[in-house]
Design a protein around this motif. Structure first.
Motif, PDB file in Angstrom:
ATOM      1  N   LEU A 108       5.070  -0.075 -10.180  1.00 53.00           N
ATOM      2  CA  LEU A 108       4.428   0.216  -8.899  1.00 53.00           C
ATOM      3  C   LEU A 108       2.912   0.329  -8.996  1.00 53.00           C
ATOM      4  O   LEU A 108       2.193  -0.082  -8.086  1.00 53.00           O
ATOM      5  N   ILE A 109       2.411   0.914 -10.089  1.00 52.16           N
ATOM      6  CA  ILE A 109       0.965   1.137 -10.219  1.00 52.16           C
ATOM      7  C   ILE A 109       0.415   0.043 -11.127  1.00 52.16           C
ATOM      8  O   ILE A 109       0.301   0.208 -12.339  1.00 52.16           O
TER       9      ILE A 109
ATOM     10  N   GLY B  83       0.766  -1.235   0.000  1.00 52.02           N
ATOM     11  CA  GLY B  83       0.000   0.000   0.000  1.00 52.02           C
ATOM     12  C   GLY B  83       0.794   1.279   0.000  1.00 52.02           C
ATOM     13  O   GLY B  83       0.261   2.340  -0.346  1.00 52.02           O
ATOM     14  N   ILE B  84       2.062   1.231   0.376  1.00 53.24           N
ATOM     15  CA  ILE B  84       2.803   2.474   0.577  1.00 53.24           C
ATOM     16  C   ILE B  84       3.657   2.872  -0.620  1.00 53.24           C
ATOM     17  O   ILE B  84       4.079   4.021  -0.733  1.00 53.24           O
ATOM     18  N   GLY B  85       3.904   1.954  -1.541  1.00 50.88           N
ATOM     19  CA  GLY B  85       4.762   2.263  -2.681  1.00 50.88           C
ATOM     20  C   GLY B  85       4.236   3.389  -3.534  1.00 50.88           C
ATOM     21  O   GLY B  85       5.008   4.248  -3.992  1.00 50.88           O
ATOM     22  N   GLU B  86       2.919   3.415  -3.760  1.00 48.57           N
ATOM     23  CA  GLU B  86       2.323   4.479  -4.571  1.00 48.57           C
ATOM     24  C   GLU B  86       2.471   5.843  -3.898  1.00 48.57           C
ATOM     25  O   GLU B  86       2.637   6.861  -4.576  1.00 48.57           O
ATOM     26  N   TRP B  87       2.401   5.862  -2.569  1.00 48.41           N
ATOM     27  CA  TRP B  87       2.588   7.123  -1.836  1.00 48.41           C
ATOM     28  C   TRP B  87       4.026   7.608  -1.951  1.00 48.41           C
ATOM     29  O   TRP B  87       4.270   8.804  -2.167  1.00 48.41           O
TER      30      TRP B  87
ATOM     31  N   SER C 120      10.672   4.220  -3.007  1.00 43.24           N
ATOM     32  CA  SER C 120       9.717   3.628  -3.947  1.00 43.24           C
ATOM     33  C   SER C 120      10.361   2.493  -4.728  1.00 43.24           C
ATOM     34  O   SER C 120       9.709   1.472  -5.009  1.00 43.24           O
ATOM     35  N   PHE C 121      11.642   2.623  -5.062  1.00 41.23           N
ATOM     36  CA  PHE C 121      12.341   1.551  -5.775  1.00 41.23           C
ATOM     37  C   PHE C 121      12.516   0.325  -4.874  1.00 41.23           C
ATOM     38  O   PHE C 121      12.387  -0.817  -5.336  1.00 41.23           O
ATOM     39  N   LEU C 122      12.765   0.548  -3.586  1.00 42.52           N
ATOM     40  CA  LEU C 122      12.897  -0.573  -2.643  1.00 42.52           C
ATOM     41  C   LEU C 122      11.568  -1.318  -2.488  1.00 42.52           C
ATOM     42  O   LEU C 122      11.547  -2.547  -2.357  1.00 42.52           O
ATOM     43  N   VAL C 123      10.449  -0.575  -2.504  1.00 43.33           N
ATOM     44  CA  VAL C 123       9.143  -1.230  -2.447  1.00 43.33           C
ATOM     45  C   VAL C 123       8.940  -2.097  -3.689  1.00 43.33           C
ATOM     46  O   VAL C 123       8.431  -3.222  -3.597  1.00 43.33           O
ATOM     47  N   PHE C 124       9.340  -1.579  -4.843  1.00 39.27           N
ATOM     48  CA  PHE C 124       9.251  -2.373  -6.068  1.00 39.27           C
ATOM     49  C   PHE C 124      10.076  -3.657  -5.952  1.00 39.27           C
ATOM     50  O   PHE C 124       9.599  -4.745  -6.301  1.00 39.27           O
ATOM     51  N   LEU C 125      11.298  -3.547  -5.433  1.00 39.36           N
ATOM     52  CA  LEU C 125      12.131  -4.739  -5.278  1.00 39.36           C
ATOM     53  C   LEU C 125      11.498  -5.730  -4.310  1.00 39.36           C
ATOM     54  O   LEU C 125      11.536  -6.952  -4.541  1.00 39.36           O
TER      55      LEU C 125
END
Length: 442
Positions: A126-127, A19-23, A57-62
């Motif tokens: 991400l999206i 939920g937090i990557g988009e933010w 945001s890149f770490l959330v993607f990974l």
């Protein structure tokens, strides 16, 4: 007990990651609008906020990739558009070999590859579905609303001519953020929201965003916002020759008409800076408009001197200022690319935008009612970003345009997620739509 805590911890970690990557991504895109705020200096002093949220945001993607949450394939349309982006990026890097503005040119090329590159590719990574797009849109609305609230403290007062800013940014950033927030609000979240309380909150934020956009004093974002709403209402009409108008668009048109009448009556007092600058533009252009026309002329001359390759990245700034480290640009993305990357760069950019919008329009024709609102929003927001890029900022200032180009290229993905496993019904009637969509994807 320990087993329950472990499950709770794992569940919380997964929820945050999903939920937090988009933010983080939205905070990265708008970081330039708020990172100069002195109240954030305790962070900015140690790490640039743009880079911080890019990294997060890149770490959330990974994390999502390694945990197997990214099960959807990247749409074929996005891959085709990405090829043109990479070709344009190669023009930037190749332009460093011929530029006379090595200092600013190198910085500009690296920003395009890293920052604008993530603004584009992050949309695919991400999206990834409809609910993800909603979280991203909510983030935009919250950021623009916070800026609008902060701008209240900088408002000079009724009848006083002065630019209004927020969070340490300039007046153009405030108006642009208000415009993006207003479009996300009125063109997407409100038409697809079913809860009355949330709708009320969205209308309140829309009022704040409109006030911020008009009070800032920026002409370009206001004019492009008006044109974007015309596009919105045009796309809401269908069924020629037996025309049908989207119900929400019809109601919104009445609200817009009332707002326009009110602004016509009280606008000169409440928005004196915008009124004054519009009068200057219509009567004698003004210094700002004249300077930009001069920049347009200089860019055209540089493009004509090297039609195919341009003069290299950063070459415009050097030609105008005589300083290899000075930052200057024509305030028009086509002329900027023409002057610095030549016809090749312009063609690659136009191909990107044309293909993305073509995918969006094709999806609009083949969408049901719910998906149609989503695609229409992306088309309208894309128009707003593109029109802004024609009158203000350089190519990296307009990275939101590349984000929306990426999102438009992924519209089939949003259509599929809405249609999958009865998601439309869940979104309308269930308070646990997010959890059910996650279950449908696993």
């Amino acid at each position: 007990m320990f087993a329950r805590l472990a499950v709770l911890k794992r569940s919380l970690r997964t929820t945050l990651a999903l939920g937090i990557g988009e933010w983080f991504f939205a905070l990265f895109l708008f970081a330039g609008y708020y990172k100069a705020d002195p109240r954030l200096s305790f962070i900015q002093r140690y790490i640039d906020l743009t880079l911080l949220f890019l990294l997060l945001s890149f770490l959330v993607f990974l994390y999502r990739l390694l945990r197997g949450f990214l099960t959807q394939k990247v749409p074929a349309g996005f891959v085709k558009v990405a090829i043109f982006y990479l070709l344009l990026a190669s023009c930037f890097l190749g332009g460093l070999l011929i530029t006379q503005g090595e200092g600013y040119g190198f910085d500009k090329a690296m920003r395009f590859v890293m920052l604008t590159g993530w603004a584009f590719f992050g949309t695919a990574f991400l999206i990834t579905d409809y609910l993800s797009l909603r979280r991203f849109s909510w983030a935009i609305v919250i950021i623009s609303t916070v800026m609008a609230i902060d701008a209240l403290s900088n408002y000079p007062g009724v009848g006083k001519v002065s630019f209004v800013t927020a969070l340490g940014s300039n007046y153009i950033a405030l108006a642009r953020a208000g415009g993006f927030g207003l479009l996300a609000n009125l063109a997407f979240l409100l038409p697809t929201e079913r809860k009355l309380l949330i709708k009320l909150c969205l209308w309140i934020t829309a009022v704040l965003q409109l006030w911020a956009t008009l009070s800032a004093g920026a002409r370009g974002p206001v004019l492009t916002l008006l044109l974007s709403f015309l596009v919105f209402f045009t796309l809401s009409v269908r069924g020629f020759p037996h025309l049908k108008v989207d119900r929400f668009a019809w109601r919104l048109s009445i609200v817009v008409l009332v707002v326009v009448l009110l602004i016509g009556i009280v606008g000169q007092g409440f928005f004196p800076t915008l009124t004054f600058r519009m009068q200057v533009l219509l009567t004698g252009l003004g210094d700002s408009a004249v300077q930009r026309l001069n920049f347009y002329g200089e860019a055209i001359k540089l493009w004509a001197s090297s039609p195919l390759w341009g003069v290299g990245i950063g070459g415009f700034a050097t030609a105008v200022t005589g300083n290899v480290f000075a930052r200057a640009y024509p305030h028009n993305i086509i002329l900027e690319l023409g002057a610095e990357t030549g016809l090749l760069g312009v063609l690659f950019f136009v191909a990107m935008v044309w293909m993305a919008f073509s995918i969006g329009f094709a999806a609009l024709r083949n969408s049901g009612r719910f998906a149609r609102a989503t695609v229409r929003y992306l088309l309208v927001a894309g128009c707003f970003a593109l029109l802004n890029a024609m009158v203000s900022g350089d190519i990296n200032d307009n990275r939101m345009l590349f984000t929306l180009v990426g999102l438009l290229s992924c519209t089939p993905r949003f259509q599929a997620s809405i249609a999958a496993k009865g998601i439309v019904g869940q979104l309308r009637h269930s308070s646990s739509a997010t959890n059910r969509l996650k279950e449908a994807q696993v």
